[in-house]
Design a protein around this motif. Structure first.
Motif, short mmCIF file in Angstrom:
data_model
loop_
_atom_site.label_atom_id
_atom_site.label_comp_id
_atom_site.label_asym_id
_atom_site.label_seq_id
_atom_site.Cartn_x
_atom_site.Cartn_y
_atom_site.Cartn_z
N SER A 92 0.83 -1.21 0.00
CA SER A 92 0.00 0.00 0.00
C SER A 92 0.86 1.26 0.00
N LEU A 93 1.98 1.24 0.72
CA LEU A 93 2.88 2.39 0.72
C LEU A 93 3.53 2.57 -0.65
N PHE A 94 3.89 1.46 -1.29
CA PHE A 94 4.44 1.52 -2.65
C PHE A 94 3.42 2.13 -3.61
N LEU A 95 2.18 1.68 -3.52
CA LEU A 95 1.13 2.21 -4.40
C LEU A 95 0.82 3.68 -4.09
N SER A 96 1.08 4.09 -2.84
CA SER A 96 0.80 5.49 -2.48
C SER A 96 1.65 6.45 -3.29
N LEU A 97 2.85 6.02 -3.70
CA LEU A 97 3.70 6.88 -4.53
C LEU A 97 3.06 7.11 -5.90
N ILE A 98 2.41 6.09 -6.43
CA ILE A 98 1.70 6.24 -7.70
C ILE A 98 0.50 7.17 -7.52
N ILE A 99 -0.21 7.00 -6.41
CA ILE A 99 -1.39 7.84 -6.14
C ILE A 99 -0.98 9.30 -5.99
N ILE A 100 0.13 9.56 -5.31
CA ILE A 100 0.60 10.94 -5.13
C ILE A 100 0.79 11.62 -6.47
N ASN A 101 1.35 10.91 -7.43
CA ASN A 101 1.57 11.50 -8.76
C ASN A 101 0.27 11.79 -9.50
N ARG A 102 -0.79 11.08 -9.15
CA ARG A 102 -2.07 11.30 -9.84
C ARG A 102 -2.92 12.37 -9.16
N SER A 191 13.85 12.92 1.39
CA SER A 191 12.68 13.42 0.66
C SER A 191 11.46 12.70 1.19
N THR A 192 10.29 13.15 0.75
CA THR A 192 9.06 12.44 1.11
C THR A 192 9.09 11.02 0.57
N ARG A 193 9.56 10.86 -0.67
CA ARG A 193 9.65 9.52 -1.26
C ARG A 193 10.57 8.63 -0.43
N PHE A 194 11.73 9.14 -0.05
CA PHE A 194 12.67 8.37 0.76
C PHE A 194 12.05 7.98 2.10
N THR A 195 11.27 8.90 2.69
CA THR A 195 10.62 8.62 3.97
C THR A 195 9.61 7.49 3.83
N ILE A 196 8.81 7.51 2.78
CA ILE A 196 7.81 6.47 2.56
C ILE A 196 8.49 5.12 2.30
N LEU A 197 9.58 5.14 1.55
CA LEU A 197 10.31 3.89 1.30
C LEU A 197 11.00 3.38 2.56
N THR A 198 11.44 4.28 3.42
CA THR A 198 12.01 3.86 4.71
C THR A 198 10.95 3.18 5.56
N ALA A 199 9.75 3.74 5.59
CA ALA A 199 8.65 3.10 6.33
C ALA A 199 8.33 1.73 5.74
N SER A 200 8.35 1.64 4.42
CA SER A 200 8.10 0.35 3.76
C SER A 200 9.17 -0.68 4.13
N THR A 201 10.42 -0.22 4.19
CA THR A 201 11.53 -1.11 4.55
C THR A 201 11.35 -1.67 5.95
N LEU A 202 10.93 -0.82 6.88
CA LEU A 202 10.70 -1.27 8.26
C LEU A 202 9.58 -2.31 8.31
N CYS A 203 8.55 -2.11 7.49
CA CYS A 203 7.47 -3.09 7.44
C CYS A 203 7.99 -4.44 6.93
#
Length: 592
Positions: A92-102, A191-203
């Motif tokens: 879901s966090l990965f897909l959120s990056l796609i949603i942000i762009n839309r 960046s915001t992208r790096f932060t979201i990917l860091t959260a994904s990594t922890l998951c």
């Protein structure tokens, strides 16, 4: 939730794993919220309502996740459930990056297609767009702590109490660490992208820790090694293939663009509408996109106009905003009895700071909250006189109110040019308390110059800010940039002492001041007088009954976002022109 048997408890894992799970859950949850809040300000705006909306949707998702866990009869294999939840959260966090762009195009296209003409409709659109990003990941995150508590509850008696307490304590500490590291390290340094990917990594790491080979597996060590390798490969794949954020579209300020179109202050034809159409490299270029500690600062070149925006809202440009920016620096020099020192609140493009330095002033201080704004000013060196090279300038990175409270200096001139008066974090620079604080830092004959817009403010809102200003400064002059019958900005000059225009001719004798004013086509006193609207004599009666904007009621911050999409500028312009007519009549009578 049904109790677990002792064997099920043993299968659910040891204490260390579950406490780590609680801590990481807190970190990921708050880290994602901070990141979403930052990026959503670029799309749905940065009003108080937008911030409240993000928090409400986030909490709704968390509560929904907890509710779903509570509905199910969990009897065994908690680790497998955590593993599935964490992997689903990663997706879901990965897909959120796609949603942000839309999101920018979804917001603008939907708003225009539905022709939204009400505050409730605009609010619903913001909720819809923010919900697309937040609800699903938040729902999954909300499942984690209930599963941890299911594990803790099976210890029984005092042991359960201790485990629940420790779980919540570590979850809270994780949340604190997530808030601090995201706001001060991950976003500003990454960046915001790096932060979201860091959260994904922890998951993913929690999912890997949750994995246990089935009892039937002969070589458990091999399975664990393969799982560790798969975890590393998945994290690497995540960072390689995660979509980059479309910073060019995010920098457009989708909400501000939509509101201006709805309000009629931006054309939907072939001109400014390029902000919401397909961007082309020839006419639109993103020069800077920097996520600082307090705000996201962008610089764009659109149709050869360089503009600076903070959190998606334009604050300065090198074309149509030049008269306002230059005159903010020059007007106090023309009117103040003494011009030895000054203070400017907000660096912006640096044009106002550079303009004030084109004078005999001995010392100038500028207070700016966001360091990235200073960096953005370099893109305006062709119009701002490169103020950072002037030894008379002292730049202070601080909150203006905090600085004025602790700084005992007295200034001959203070200029306040913050962002729009309803933006959180800026709105308190348009209250009675701030104006009183500014007045307390003026010399006895010092003047306080304030920028104020007439667009995206209702007439009641405009009158409220003016009344607030006048309640603090007994003597006021009002100027309208570009002329008393035109322009979208007002410049207010306030003082304890009576004000007049008698020093203008003397100050125009300074070649630096004259040259600076010539840049905005002001060649003499008559040009300056053409901007004059009125003084306190005409302003006072026109403000009768207007509400005072204070730190307690924050009228402008709360009211204006509900009105900004309406066509308000015309009514304000008519009201100002009537004031200007009264001002001209008063001047004629004074000459008789």
């Amino acid at each position: 939730v049904l109790p677990l048997s002792q064997p099920a408890i043993e299968k659910s894992g040891d204490t260390k794993f579950w406490l780590i799970c609680a801590a990481i859950s807190g970190f990921v949850t708050i880290s994602a919220q901070v990141a979403w809040t930052r990026v959503l300000t670029m799309v749905i705006g940065s009003s108080t309502y937008a911030f409240s909306m993000v928090v409400a949707l986030f909490l709704l998702g968390l509560s929904g996740g907890a509710y779903l866990v509570g509905r199910r009869k969990i009897t065994e294999d908690l680790r497998r459930k955590i593993l599935k939840v964490e992997l689903a959260t990663t997706v879901s966090l990965f897909l959120s990056l796609i949603i942000i762009n839309r999101m920018p195009s979804i917001l603008v296209d939907t708003g225009l297609r539905l022709n939204i003409n009400s505050w409730s409709g605009l609010l619903a659109l913001q909720v819809f767009v923010a919900g697309l990003l937040i609800l699903v990941p938040a729902l999954l995150m909300g499942m984690v702590m209930p599963l941890v508590l299911v594990w803790a509850s099976e210890a029984g008696g005092e042991a359960t109490v201790r485990l629940v307490g420790r779980s919540y304590a570590l979850n809270t500490l994780g949340a604190i660490a997530g808030a601090f590291s995201t706001g001060f390290i991950l976003i500003p340094k990454g960046s915001t992208r790096f932060t979201i990917l860091t959260a994904s990594t922890l998951c993913i790491i929690v999912a890997a820790l949750a994995y246990k080979p089935a009892p039937s597996v002969a070589d458990k060590d091999l399975r664990r090694s393969l799982a560790a390798g798969a975890t590393a490969a998945l994290i690497l794949t995540l960072f390689i293939f995660a979509p980059k954020l479309n910073l060019a579209d995010l920098s457009l300020g989708a909400y501000d663009s939509l509101v201006r179109i709805l309000a009629g202050t931006r054309s939907t034809g072939g001109g400014d509408d390029g902000r919401v159409e397909k961007q082309t490299q020839e006419t639109h270029r993103l020069l800077m996109y920097e996520e600082g500690p307090t705000a996201t600062v962008t610089v764009r070149n659109d149709w050869e106009i360089i503009s600076l925006a903070i959190n998606g809202r334009t604050n300065a440009s090198d074309k149509e905003d030049m008269p306002t920016q230059v005159m903010l620096g020059q007007l106090p020099l023309l009117l103040a009895p003494r011009i030895e020192n000054g203070l400017i609140v907000g660096f912006g493009s640096g044009v106002t700071v550079g303009s004030m330095l084109q004078s005999p002033i001995k010392q100038l201080e500028c207070v700016e909250l966001e360091p990235s704004v200073i960096k953005a000013g370099d893109y305006f060196n062709h119009v701002n006189n490169e103020p950072r090279k002037d030894a008379r300038l002292r730049l202070i990175i601080d909150d203006a109110r905090a600085y004025l409270r602790v700084n005992p200096a007295a200034y001959n001139m203070i200029v306040s040019e913050p962002s729009h008066p309803w933006v959180p974090g800026v709105a308190n620079l348009f209250t009675r308390e701030f104006f009183e604080l500014g007045r307390s830092r003026l010399s006895d004959d010092g003047i306080f110059v304030q920028w104020l817009q007439i667009y995206q403010l209702s007439n009641d809102g405009l009158r409220s800010v003016l009344a607030t200003y006048k309640s603090v400064f007994p003597h006021v002059l009002v100027f309208r940039v570009g002329g008393a019958s035109r322009g979208k900005d007002l410049l207010l000059v306030g003082s304890r002492q009576p004000l007049n225009l008698e020093r203008i001719n003397e100050r125009l004798g300074d070649p630096q001041i004259t040259a600076e004013l010539n840049r905005i086509k002001i060649t003499g006193r008559s040009d300056i007088e053409s901007w004059y609207v009125c003084d306190e004599t005409q302003l006072g009666p026109a403000l009768e009954g207007a509400s005072i904007n204070t730190d307690d009621n924050m009228l402008i911050e709360n009211r204006t976002p509900r009105e900004a999409f309406l066509p308000l500028m015309g009514a304000n312009a008519t009201w100002i022109e009537s004031l200007a007519a009264q001002g001209r009549a008063a001047k004629l009578l004074a000459k008789l």
